[in-house]
Design a protein around this motif. Structure first.
Motif, PDB file in Angstrom:
ATOM      1  N   SER A 201       7.989  -1.850 -24.427  1.00 40.10           N
ATOM      2  CA  SER A 201       9.500  -1.923 -23.948  1.00 40.10           C
ATOM      3  C   SER A 201       9.903  -0.721 -23.323  1.00 40.10           C
ATOM      4  O   SER A 201       9.517   0.464 -24.005  1.00 40.10           O
ATOM      5  CB  SER A 201      10.658  -2.346 -25.114  1.00 40.10           C
ATOM      6  OG  SER A 201      10.301  -3.771 -25.424  1.00 40.10           O
ATOM      7  N   SER A 203      12.873   1.797 -22.944  1.00 43.00           N
ATOM      8  CA  SER A 203      14.299   2.008 -23.849  1.00 43.00           C
ATOM      9  C   SER A 203      14.904   3.178 -23.661  1.00 43.00           C
ATOM     10  O   SER A 203      14.128   4.420 -24.159  1.00 43.00           O
ATOM     11  CB  SER A 203      13.930   1.596 -25.207  1.00 43.00           C
ATOM     12  OG  SER A 203      13.338   0.284 -25.604  1.00 43.00           O
ATOM     13  N   PRO A 207      15.637   0.315 -29.073  1.00 44.12           N
ATOM     14  CA  PRO A 207      14.600  -0.592 -28.454  1.00 44.12           C
ATOM     15  C   PRO A 207      14.968  -2.020 -28.810  1.00 44.12           C
ATOM     16  O   PRO A 207      15.595  -2.173 -29.941  1.00 44.12           O
ATOM     17  CB  PRO A 207      13.232   0.072 -29.231  1.00 44.12           C
ATOM     18  CG  PRO A 207      13.813   0.652 -30.478  1.00 44.12           C
ATOM     19  CD  PRO A 207      15.229   0.953 -30.198  1.00 44.12           C
ATOM     20  N   GLU A 209      13.178  -4.185 -29.878  1.00 40.70           N
ATOM     21  CA  GLU A 209      12.386  -4.825 -31.287  1.00 40.70           C
ATOM     22  C   GLU A 209      13.197  -4.688 -32.438  1.00 40.70           C
ATOM     23  O   GLU A 209      13.245  -5.192 -33.337  1.00 40.70           O
ATOM     24  CB  GLU A 209      10.970  -4.175 -31.209  1.00 40.70           C
ATOM     25  CG  GLU A 209      10.077  -4.442 -30.202  1.00 40.70           C
ATOM     26  CD  GLU A 209      10.234  -3.872 -28.937  1.00 40.70           C
ATOM     27  OE1 GLU A 209       9.485  -4.182 -28.135  1.00 40.70           O
ATOM     28  OE2 GLU A 209      11.017  -2.748 -28.651  1.00 40.70           O
ATOM     29  N   PRO A 246       7.196  -7.926 -23.772  1.00 42.10           N
ATOM     30  CA  PRO A 246       8.002  -7.984 -22.634  1.00 42.10           C
ATOM     31  C   PRO A 246       7.595  -8.679 -21.315  1.00 42.10           C
ATOM     32  O   PRO A 246       6.474  -8.472 -21.014  1.00 42.10           O
ATOM     33  CB  PRO A 246       7.845  -6.246 -22.121  1.00 42.10           C
ATOM     34  CG  PRO A 246       7.451  -5.502 -23.287  1.00 42.10           C
ATOM     35  CD  PRO A 246       6.714  -6.628 -24.108  1.00 42.10           C
ATOM     36  N   GLN A 249      10.446  -6.286 -17.101  1.00 42.30           N
ATOM     37  CA  GLN A 249      11.408  -5.093 -17.148  1.00 42.30           C
ATOM     38  C   GLN A 249      11.535  -4.481 -15.801  1.00 42.30           C
ATOM     39  O   GLN A 249      10.435  -4.374 -14.864  1.00 42.30           O
ATOM     40  CB  GLN A 249      10.673  -3.871 -18.121  1.00 42.30           C
ATOM     41  CG  GLN A 249      10.568  -4.463 -19.547  1.00 42.30           C
ATOM     42  CD  GLN A 249      10.242  -3.808 -20.404  1.00 42.30           C
ATOM     43  OE1 GLN A 249      11.238  -2.993 -21.248  1.00 42.30           O
ATOM     44  NE2 GLN A 249       9.020  -3.412 -20.446  1.00 42.30           N
ATOM     45  N   ARG A 261      15.755  -6.395 -18.848  1.00 38.89           N
ATOM     46  CA  ARG A 261      14.533  -6.511 -19.422  1.00 38.89           C
ATOM     47  C   ARG A 261      14.694  -7.750 -20.249  1.00 38.89           C
ATOM     48  O   ARG A 261      15.758  -8.384 -20.793  1.00 38.89           O
ATOM     49  CB  ARG A 261      14.526  -5.481 -20.640  1.00 38.89           C
ATOM     50  CG  ARG A 261      14.490  -4.243 -20.298  1.00 38.89           C
ATOM     51  CD  ARG A 261      14.760  -3.139 -21.356  1.00 38.89           C
ATOM     52  NE  ARG A 261      15.812  -3.189 -22.233  1.00 38.89           N
ATOM     53  CZ  ARG A 261      15.936  -2.257 -23.282  1.00 38.89           C
ATOM     54  NH1 ARG A 261      15.422  -1.447 -23.586  1.00 38.89           N
ATOM     55  NH2 ARG A 261      17.128  -2.628 -23.705  1.00 38.89           N
ATOM     56  N   LEU A 263      12.303 -10.351 -22.881  1.00 42.71           N
ATOM     57  CA  LEU A 263      11.491 -10.444 -23.698  1.00 42.71           C
ATOM     58  C   LEU A 263      11.263 -11.825 -24.415  1.00 42.71           C
ATOM     59  O   LEU A 263      12.253 -12.541 -24.391  1.00 42.71           O
ATOM     60  CB  LEU A 263      11.734  -9.416 -25.193  1.00 42.71           C
ATOM     61  CG  LEU A 263      11.028  -8.031 -25.252  1.00 42.71           C
ATOM     62  CD1 LEU A 263      12.176  -7.260 -23.849  1.00 42.71           C
ATOM     63  CD2 LEU A 263      11.270  -7.427 -26.421  1.00 42.71           C
TER      64      LEU A 263
END
Length: 285
Positions: A201, A203, A207, A209, A246, A249, A261, A263
């Motif tokens: 990712s 970021s 992030p 996550e 991801p 992005q 983004r 995911l």
């Protein structure tokens, strides 16, 4: 020979210790970068109008406002990368109202303003009108494969904490191995109009996550003393990284400092459940 085997073979040939090579390979990911550089196959197009099936309406929010169309990816033209079960055929269409998505302030809220539509190969489609949207200029996207590593790999140990610091100490040659990986799969500067699939990712703030991390675990982690909480935070973030990938992005063309983004869980990607993809639009300044 797959990509990781190629790296391990090259790293061993340069004399790096076997245990370090294995540790480094465990964090080495690969990404597809689709952009204007004609170094690979044409694998999609930015802007313009989408090709939608007749039975699928132009995506809109709950107020009926149409979502801006961003780009499509031709799955058959995309290179194959390890560990990401992208469809082998068909196309992926991405819609995103980035400003409204950022105002939503949560992945659940953003789903109203972001959509991924998978169109299987052989589906009869037609070019839809702009649905009262100003369309972005068209640009072909050409796909290449790049090695991708987490930012902490290149940082000195004293600037790291928790599990990342422990992993860095176990890889004293990580900068040299990073240089090797980038020689094998050269990295190009990421342009605002590029689309990245896979990898890590991007970021500037929190992030995704960590946003996706289990709420109860985060509460338990926050109660731990330092440095146990930093190790536990990293473990939880890494756990989520193993579950999610991801899907796309990209920079939002009309917003210089905004990234879109998407995911998706690996299991949802494999099952073609693209309605389960989550949006994490981010202001980068």
């Amino acid at each position: 020979m797959d990509f990781h085997d190629r790296f391990r073979h090259a790293a061993s040939g340069e004399g790096f210790p076997e245990e370090e090579v294995a540790a480094f390979a465990s964090v080495l990911r690969f990404r597809i970068v689709a952009g204007e550089h004609e170094a690979g196959p044409r694998a999609g197009r930015l802007g313009g109008l989408p090709q939608l099936p007749a039975d699928i309406a132009w995506p809109s929010d709950t107020n009926g406002s149409p979502l801006p169309y961003r780009f499509f990816l031709d799955c058959a033209a995309l290179p194959t990368i390890p560990g990401i079960a992208l469809p082998a055929t068909g196309s992926l269409l991405f819609f995103l109202d980035a400003e409204s998505a950022m105002d939503a302030c949560s992945p659940a809220g953003e789903k109203e303003f972001a959509r991924v539509i998978y169109v299987p190969a052989g589906t009869e489609t037609a070019t839809r009108d702009a649905a009262d949207q100003q369309t972005a200029p068209e640009q072909d996207l050409f796909a290449t494969i790049q090695a991708h590593l987490p930012d902490w790999i290149a940082k000195p140990e004293q600037y790291l904490h928790g599990l990342k610091q422990q992993m860095a100490f176990a890889m004293p040659h990580r900068r040299e191995m990073r240089a090797l990986a980038l020689r094998l799969w050269p990295e190009q500067p990421w342009a605002h109009t590029d689309v990245q699939v896979g990898g890590y990712s991007i970021s500037a703030q929190n992030p995704p996550e960590w946003v996706l991390a289990d709420a109860d675990r985060k509460k338990q982690i926050s109660a731990l003393p330092y440095p146990e909480n930093t190790v536990a935070s990293d473990k939880e973030e890494f756990r989520v990284m193993r579950e999610w990938v991801p899907l796309a992005q990209f920079g939002v063309p009309e917003e210089e400092y905004v990234n879109g983004r998407f995911l998706i869980r690996h299991e949802d990607l494999a099952a073609r459940r693209f309605d389960e993809a989550l949006s994490f639009s981010e202001f980068t300044e």
